[in-house]
Design an enzyme around this catalytic site. Structure first.
Site: not given
Ligand code: PEP
Length: 251
Positions: A214, A14, A101, A12, A175, A169, A99
Site C-alpha cells: 500500500s 501483477k 501471492e 509490480n 492491496g 512486504e 511474492h
Molecule cells: C505488491 O503486490 O507487491 C504490492 C505491494 O501491492 P500494493 O502496492 O497494491 O499493496
C-alpha cells in the site's frame, strides 16, 4: 557495491495490463526524459505477455523492465513455463521471486524461491526476493521470527558482481490500504540489514531492502526516508503513470 545503494522504485503490475496499457510505459519514459529522477532507479514489471513490447519502449531510457516470476530451470520440458534466460531475452533486468501471492496461490516454499533466485543470478538478472509476515503472525509477535526464517530459506549466496534485492512486504498491507507504523518498518528493515550483514559481511550493507504494501504518492514521503528503506515495491499505485511517478518524484 556502494554502502548507500541507489533507491529503487519498482512497480509490480501483477495480472494486469493489455497491449493498450503500454501507453503507461510511454508516459513514464517521456516524463523521466523531461524531468529526470537522478537519485532513483526506476523499474516496472508488467505481465510477461507485454514484457518484450514494454522493454522495446524502454530501450535507451531511464525506465527498466522486469518479470514477476520464473521457472527454476533454464529451458526444457515444462509446458507453459518461462525461464530466466527467456525473460532476459525479452528485455527483463530484474525478476520478482517469492511474492506472497505466489507463495499462497502456487504453494511456493522458501526452497523453491531460493532456486528461482539462483536461476535469475545464473541468467544475469537481479532477483527481488519477497518476504513478509501475515496479520496473524504480526499480532502474535512473530513477524521478525517469520521474516528471518524466510530469509534463511529464500536467499541464495551471490558472487562479487552479482546483485540481489530484498522486498519486505507484510502480507496484510498488500492491496489493503493498511501500512505498518513507522517504528515497525524501521525495526523490520534494521533486522533485515543485520541479517544481511551477518550472512554476507560488508556486501550485506549494499543490498537494497525495499518496502512494499500500500505504498502510494500520499505516504511515500513518510516511508521512503526511513533508515534501511532503499526503495519500494509498488502494486496498485504502479498501474497509472501519474501515481507511479508521484512516488518516483518523492525520492
Ligand atoms: C505488491 O503486490 O507487491 C504490492 C505491494 O501491492 P500494493 O502496492 O497494491 O499493496
Amino acid at each position: 557495491m556502494s554502502q548507500s545503494p541507489k533507491t529503487l522504485i519498482a512497480g509490480n503490475w501483477k495480472m494486469n495490463g493489455l497491449t493498450k496499457d503500454l501507453a503507461q510505459f510511454e508516459a513514464v519514459v517521456t516524463a523521466l526524459n523531461e524531468k529526470p529522477a537522478p537519485d532513483c532507479q526506476v523499474l516496472l514489471c508488467p505481465p510477461v505477455t507485454i514484457l518484450a513490447g514494454a522493454s522495446q519502449i524502454c530501450q535507451n531510457s531511464a525506465l527498466q523492465t522486469g518479470a514477476q516470476n520464473t521457472h527454476v530451470a533454464e529451458s526444457g520440458a515444462h509446458t507453459g513455463d518461462i525461464g530466466a534466460t527467456m525473460l532476459r531475452d525479452a528485455g527483463a533486468d530484474f525478476i520478482i521471486v517469492g511474492h506472497s501471492e505466489r507463495r499462497a496461490d502456487h504453494q511456493e516454499t522458501d526452497g523453491v524461491v531460493n532456486a528461482k533466485a539462483r536461476s535469475c543470478l545464473n541468467a544475469g538478472l537481479i532477483p527481488i526476493i519477497c518476504v513478509g509476515e501475515t496479520h496473524a503472525e504480526r499480532t502474535s509477535g512473530l513477524a521478525l521470527t517469520v521474516v528471518e526464517h524466510q530469509l534463511n530459506g529464500s536467499v541464495p549466496d551471490f558472487d562479487e558482481g552479482q546483485e540481489i534485492v530484498i522486498a519486505y512486504e507484510p502480507v496484510w498491507a498488500i492491496g489493503t490500504g493498511l501500512v505498518p507504523d513507522t517504528n515497525d518498518i524501521t525495526n523490520m528493515h534494521a533486522a533485515i540489514r543485520e541479517w544481511l550483514v551477518t550472512r554476507f559481511g560488508e556486501r550485506g550493507k549494499g543490498v537494497r531492502i525495499l518496502y512494499g504494501g500500500s505504498l502510494k504518492p500520499s505516504n511515500a514521503a513518510e516511508i521512503l526516508p526511513i533508515p534501511n528503506v532503499n526503495g519500494g515495491l509498488i502494486g496498485g499505485a504502479s498501474l497509472k503513470s501519474e501515481d507511479f511517478l508521484g512516488i518516483v518524484y518523492t525520492v
